[in-house]
Design a protein around this motif. Structure first.
Motif, mmCIF file in Angstrom:
data_model
loop_
_atom_site.group_PDB
_atom_site.id
_atom_site.type_symbol
_atom_site.label_atom_id
_atom_site.label_comp_id
_atom_site.label_asym_id
_atom_site.label_seq_id
_atom_site.Cartn_x
_atom_site.Cartn_y
_atom_site.Cartn_z
ATOM 1 N N TRP A 145 0.805 -1.223 0.000
ATOM 2 C CA TRP A 145 0.000 0.000 0.000
ATOM 3 C C TRP A 145 0.839 1.275 0.000
ATOM 4 O O TRP A 145 0.325 2.367 0.212
ATOM 5 N N PHE A 146 2.144 1.159 -0.249
ATOM 6 C CA PHE A 146 2.994 2.352 -0.238
ATOM 7 C C PHE A 146 2.504 3.405 -1.229
ATOM 8 O O PHE A 146 2.525 4.608 -0.950
ATOM 9 N N SER A 147 2.049 2.982 -2.401
ATOM 10 C CA SER A 147 1.621 3.935 -3.435
ATOM 11 C C SER A 147 0.415 4.757 -3.015
ATOM 12 O O SER A 147 0.136 5.807 -3.618
ATOM 13 N N LYS A 148 -0.310 4.309 -1.988
ATOM 14 C CA LYS A 148 -1.488 5.025 -1.503
ATOM 15 C C LYS A 148 -1.148 5.963 -0.340
ATOM 16 O O LYS A 148 -2.025 6.660 0.163
ATOM 17 N N GLN A 149 0.099 5.959 0.075
ATOM 18 C CA GLN A 149 0.501 6.784 1.228
ATOM 19 C C GLN A 149 1.078 8.103 0.727
ATOM 20 O O GLN A 149 2.286 8.325 0.702
ATOM 21 N N ASN A 156 3.436 15.147 -7.038
ATOM 22 C CA ASN A 156 3.607 16.594 -6.983
ATOM 23 C C ASN A 156 4.627 17.027 -5.929
ATOM 24 O O ASN A 156 4.884 18.226 -5.755
ATOM 25 N N ASP A 157 5.196 16.056 -5.217
ATOM 26 C CA ASP A 157 6.247 16.281 -4.219
ATOM 27 C C ASP A 157 5.774 17.094 -3.014
ATOM 28 O O ASP A 157 6.591 17.606 -2.247
ATOM 29 N N LEU A 158 4.468 17.212 -2.824
ATOM 30 C CA LEU A 158 3.950 17.889 -1.636
ATOM 31 C C LEU A 158 3.783 16.841 -0.536
ATOM 32 O O LEU A 158 2.675 16.463 -0.157
ATOM 33 N N ASP A 159 4.915 16.359 -0.042
ATOM 34 C CA ASP A 159 4.938 15.251 0.901
ATOM 35 C C ASP A 159 6.141 15.434 1.820
ATOM 36 O O ASP A 159 6.791 16.484 1.803
ATOM 37 N N ILE A 160 6.470 14.427 2.615
ATOM 38 C CA ILE A 160 7.601 14.571 3.544
ATOM 39 C C ILE A 160 8.893 13.963 2.998
ATOM 40 O O ILE A 160 9.887 13.862 3.710
ATOM 41 N N ASP A 161 8.876 13.554 1.723
ATOM 42 C CA ASP A 161 10.087 13.039 1.055
ATOM 43 C C ASP A 161 10.703 11.846 1.789
ATOM 44 O O ASP A 161 11.922 11.781 1.990
ATOM 45 N N ALA A 401 -3.063 17.124 1.313
ATOM 46 C CA ALA A 401 -2.282 16.658 0.168
ATOM 47 C C ALA A 401 -1.871 17.786 -0.774
ATOM 48 O O ALA A 401 -1.048 17.586 -1.660
ATOM 49 N N SER A 402 -2.429 18.998 -0.584
ATOM 50 C CA SER A 402 -2.030 20.168 -1.366
ATOM 51 C C SER A 402 -1.027 21.028 -0.614
ATOM 52 O O SER A 402 -0.718 22.143 -1.029
#
Length: 442
Positions: A145-149, A156-161, A401-402
């Protein structure tokens, strides 16, 4: 109609597997403080009372000191119990602190909390006396399920990298994180490893903190002399909470014990976000879950989760609601400090009652760092913990997520960091089907 209900039940609860959809948890969330414990208070005695009190009489609500006994009889005190018998004297911010004088007084029935506190405050030898606040709980590896996290990595790289960070560190198994919550499904196989199960919870290992002195010790004996018997995987501090609101059917509300398993589900979700086993081909990935060899294993290499149960599910206004008590939190923080946890997570609202203030000082004085949720009120008001100025308390706001503030998140210049908090996929315990491991969006 019956067919629809049965179909809905089957569709709503889905096991932790690659081809299943996760549960979307949408419980009602009452925000913040809901009241004080109606039949208990906490009190700190000075040295004069500690020297004079009769510990045997205290177990029946008396101290052998006339002023306290008269008040105890009037309000039907049934027990006066020490709270931190194994705590050590420490210094924090230049002052000496000692938790040994703190006790809890339980009464036979509901009391007028404020008037009883005022009465005890007038007695010589009382250093402090407080109510106990109750707050709501609100809520490229090969893991299926990694692709759903989205919070770990999205286009869009709006994540914690997380993938970038994993190049440097995937999780340090020498670090212990105390999760102060509704407990943890420590036998969830994405937390406790491949040998863990509902039938064999004692086989949990994985990324769970294990107290090996107790795990390999003598049954019904405090092998490590920390004041807690058989606490092999943390502790359950929840104790007789039904006086506030009826316990949800199936929940454990009776007495503290060495089994901090989750019923509500919130604590399991938090634990998985922190340290679900990563790259084990099962379930999800996590921020600091280590890096497995690509298949399901009994042991993990991530930070260790110490489950400390301070919250529970109750029937409130006809619905299931999670609650946490400040006195349980205080006890859990002292336990965490005394048993090696340097990090603690607190995803709920709170105040300084239940002698929480000194317990936080105790945890921080040993080098601890406390991560505290900012709150879900969508305002600028910081609760007691977030309003403190300690550098080792980190207030965390929620983003979506934005990369915008989550609609519910509290905010202000007191925020230390912001982190994803909307539709976070993590491990879960579904008490409607406790046999299975689950994932959930919260």
């Amino acid at each position: 109609m019956m067919l629809f209900v049965l179909l809905f039940i089957v569709m709503s609860y889905t096991p932790c597997s690659a081809d299943a959809e996760p549960i979307h948890v949408n419980r009602p969330c009452l925000n913040g403080w809901v009241g004080y414990v109606p039949d208990e208070i906490v009190i700190k005695f000075d040295a004069s009372v500690m020297d004079a009190m009769d510990s045997k009489k205290a177990k029946k609500g008396r101290l052998g000191i006339s002023a306290f006994d008269r008040l105890g009889i009037r309000h039907e005190a049934v027990c006066v119990s020490p709270r931190f018998a194994k705590s050590k004297a420490k210094r924090y911010r230049g002052k000496e602190m000692n938790l040994a004088g703190w006790h809890k007084i339980r009464f036979a029935k509901k009391i007028d909390v404020k008037s009883v506190i005022n009465a005890y405050r007038k007695i010589a030898g009382v250093a402090d006396v407080q109510p106990i606040g109750i707050y709501t709980i609100c809520a490229t590896p090969n893991d299926a399920w990694f692709s759903k996290q989205w919070h770990l990595d999205q286009k869009n790289d709006l994540d914690i990298d997380s993938p970038e960070a994993w190049d440097f560190e995937t999780g340090n198994e020498s670090l212990v994180v105390a999760v102060l919550d509704t407990g943890v499904r420590y036998y969830h196989q994405d937390l406790g490893g491949s040998n863990a199960s509902v039938d064999y919870p004692e086989d949990a290992n994985g990324n769970m903190w294990i107290n090996w002195s107790e795990k390999n010790g003598v049954h019904n004996f405090d092998d490590d002399a920390n004041g807690y018997v058989d606490d092999w995987i943390g502790y359950d501090f929840v104790d007789q909470v039904s006086s506030f609101a009826p316990c949800w059917p199936g929940e454990d509300c009776d007495q503290p014990d060495n089994d901090p398993r989750d019923f509500h589900g919130h604590g399991t979700h938090v634990a998985g976000t922190i340290s679900a086993l990563t790259n084990n081909g099962y379930g999800i990935s996590s921020v600091a879950g280590g890096w497995s060899i690509g298949e399901h294993q009994p042991e993990g290499t991530g930070v260790k989760v110490m489950p400390l149960r301070v919250g529970w599910s109750a029937a409130y206004s006809g619905k299931e609601q999670g609650f946490v008590r400040m006195d349980f939190v205080a006890e859990a923080l002292v336990y965490a400090a005394n048993n090696g946890a340097k990090l603690a997570n607190a995803s709920w609202g709170g105040d300084g009652t239940g002698n929480l203030s000194e317990a936080i000082d105790y945890f921080l004085s040993g080098g601890g760092i406390l991560f505290k949720a900012a709150g879900n009120a969508n305002n600028k008001d910081a609760d007691y913990i977030c309003s403190r100025t300690d550098l080792a308390i980190v207030s965390v706001a929620a983003t979506d997520a934005s990369d915008c503030k989550a609609g519910f998140s509290s905010y202000g210049n007191w925020i230390g960091i912001s982190a994803p908090g909307v539709d976070i996929l993590s491990t879960y315990h579904a008490h409607g089907d406790p046999e299975q491991d689950y994932l959930a969006l919260k």
